[in-house]
Design an enzyme around this catalytic site. Structure first.
Site, PDB file in Angstrom:
ATOM      1  N   ASP A  13      -3.385   3.979   7.960  1.00 44.07           N
ATOM      2  CA  ASP A  13      -4.716   4.594   8.560  1.00 44.07           C
ATOM      3  C   ASP A  13      -4.975   4.161  10.054  1.00 44.07           C
ATOM      4  O   ASP A  13      -4.622   3.276  10.320  1.00 44.07           O
ATOM      5  CB  ASP A  13      -6.012   4.042   7.658  1.00 44.07           C
ATOM      6  N   HIS A  30      -1.205  10.559  15.413  1.00 44.76           N
ATOM      7  CA  HIS A  30      -0.019  10.915  14.479  1.00 44.76           C
ATOM      8  C   HIS A  30       1.164  10.732  15.075  1.00 44.76           C
ATOM      9  O   HIS A  30       2.354  10.350  14.218  1.00 44.76           O
ATOM     10  CB  HIS A  30      -0.512  12.325  13.727  1.00 44.76           C
ATOM     11  N   LEU A 125      17.500   0.952   0.557  1.00 47.55           N
ATOM     12  CA  LEU A 125      15.863   0.889   0.588  1.00 47.55           C
ATOM     13  C   LEU A 125      15.679   2.212  -0.062  1.00 47.55           C
ATOM     14  O   LEU A 125      16.369   3.445   0.394  1.00 47.55           O
ATOM     15  CB  LEU A 125      15.128   0.661   1.898  1.00 47.55           C
TER      16      LEU A 125
HETATM   17  C1  FPP Z   1      -4.565   8.157   8.683  1.00 47.77           C
HETATM   18  O1  FPP Z   1      -5.254   8.325  10.039  1.00 47.77           O
HETATM   19  C2  FPP Z   1      -3.250   9.022   8.804  1.00 47.77           C
HETATM   20  C3  FPP Z   1      -2.815  10.267   8.107  1.00 47.77           C
HETATM   21  C4  FPP Z   1      -3.873  11.027   7.422  1.00 47.77           C
HETATM   22  C5  FPP Z   1      -1.449  10.834   8.141  1.00 47.77           C
HETATM   23  C6  FPP Z   1      -0.553   9.739   7.958  1.00 47.77           C
HETATM   24  C7  FPP Z   1       0.592  10.277   9.064  1.00 47.77           C
HETATM   25  C8  FPP Z   1       1.271   9.719   9.956  1.00 47.77           C
HETATM   26  C9  FPP Z   1       1.256   8.247   9.887  1.00 47.77           C
HETATM   27  C10 FPP Z   1       2.340  10.317  10.873  1.00 47.77           C
HETATM   28  C11 FPP Z   1       3.368  11.189  10.046  1.00 47.77           C
HETATM   29  C12 FPP Z   1       4.036  10.705   9.016  1.00 47.77           C
HETATM   30  C13 FPP Z   1       5.268  10.795   8.866  1.00 47.77           C
HETATM   31  C14 FPP Z   1       5.935  10.400   7.750  1.00 47.77           C
HETATM   32  C15 FPP Z   1       6.112  11.795   9.748  1.00 47.77           C
HETATM   33  P1  FPP Z   1      -6.462   9.033  10.259  1.00 47.77           P
HETATM   34  O2  FPP Z   1      -6.218  10.470  10.925  1.00 47.77           O
HETATM   35  O3  FPP Z   1      -7.354   9.126   8.994  1.00 47.77           O
HETATM   36  O4  FPP Z   1      -7.123   8.060  11.444  1.00 47.77           O
HETATM   37  P2  FPP Z   1      -8.591   7.745  11.675  1.00 47.77           P
HETATM   38  O5  FPP Z   1      -9.290   7.147  10.252  1.00 47.77           O
HETATM   39  O6  FPP Z   1      -8.477   6.727  12.744  1.00 47.77           O
HETATM   40  O7  FPP Z   1      -9.477   9.000  11.972  1.00 47.77           O
END
Ligand code: FPP
Length: 227
Positions: A13, A30, A125
């Site tokens: 997150d 992201h 893994l």
């Molecule tokens: C949360 O940050 C993250 C997500 C909803 C998506 C997770 C995706 C990635 C880590 C990148 C892509 C992954 C791969 C496997 C290529 P948020 O957008 O909710 O952050 P915020 O809470 O600050 O808004």
């Protein structure tokens, strides 16, 4: 005390906030987050104890985000899989998913299947990406399938039917980004997980912090309901 960090699960997150803090568009967070996925996966593959790393990449609730962000996440995932296949092969990482990917584009589904097929023999893994995943749904589906077959719904039978159970119980559950909730992630498997919440935003997370969490985990007294 000898806690083994066999299965680590992470709620990644804070990507959006990381980008906004820098005056960048959320999607840049992201992008940086995907880099961290690669770094943490490679590190975990070289850790003697870690056998499974489950990452929450897209929840069933994430469809509610603006279409542009959802589309970006789909493209990012597709590009990541294409680009990182050699990394998975080099580090002997088996790629797996949990969740319902049937709502993804055929091209992305194909890429996911290709990655699974190409890495299925690796044992250092197993990296499990949770994609369009929601734990309550998964548990409900398992119970419903038993009911339909007229089977008794016991803990053991349910566990066999829950898709993500095959990767075993979670030992360490980490959430980055400062919130302290589970957000419908691996609820069944985390029954006895040790929980770690860090303020670090996912794009700033890395192998060093993972190591310090594993170290802190070693010092925890796990009782599994006993004394
Ligand atoms: C949360 O940050 C993250 C997500 C909803 C998506 C997770 C995706 C990635 C880590 C990148 C892509 C992954 C791969 C496997 C290529 P948020 O957008 O909710 O952050 P915020 O809470 O600050 O808004």
């Amino acid at each position: 005390m000898n806690n083994t960090a066999r299965h680590i699960a992470i709620i990644m997150d804070g990507n959006g906030r990381w980008a906004t803090e820098r005056g960048l568009k959320r999607v840049k967070g992201h992008e940086q987050g995907a880099e961290v996925v690669r770094r943490v996966t490679v590190h975990a593959s070289n850790h003697p104890e870690v056998e499974v790393l489950t990452l929450y990449a897209f929840s069933t609730e994430n469809w509610r985000r603006p279409k542009m962000e959802v589309d970006f996440l789909m493209r990012l995932l597709n590009n990541y899989l294409k680009k990182e296949l050699p990394t998975y092969i080099k580090n002997e990482v088996r790629f797996e998913t949990i969740g319902d990917i049937s709502r993804f584009s055929p091209a992305l589904q194909e890429q996911i299947d290709k990655m699974k097929e190409a890495t299925k023999h690796f044992k250092k893994l197993t990296q499990v990406l949770a994609l369009n995943y929601g734990s309550q749904d998964e548990i409900a589906r398992a119970a419903e399938s038993l009911r339909k077959e007229g089977e008794e719904i016991t803990k053991e039978r349910l566990e066999e039917r829950i898709e993500s159970s095959k990767f075993g119980p979670v030992d360490i559950l980490i959430r980055t980004g400062g919130e302290q909730r589970l957000s419908n992630f691996l609820l069944w498997q985390s029954a006895y997980a040790e929980l770690f919440f860090t303020q670090t935003l996912w794009p700033d997370f890395g192998p060093e912090e993972l190591e310090s969490i594993i170290e802190a985990f070693k010092k925890r007294h796990r009782r599994f309901g006993g004394i």
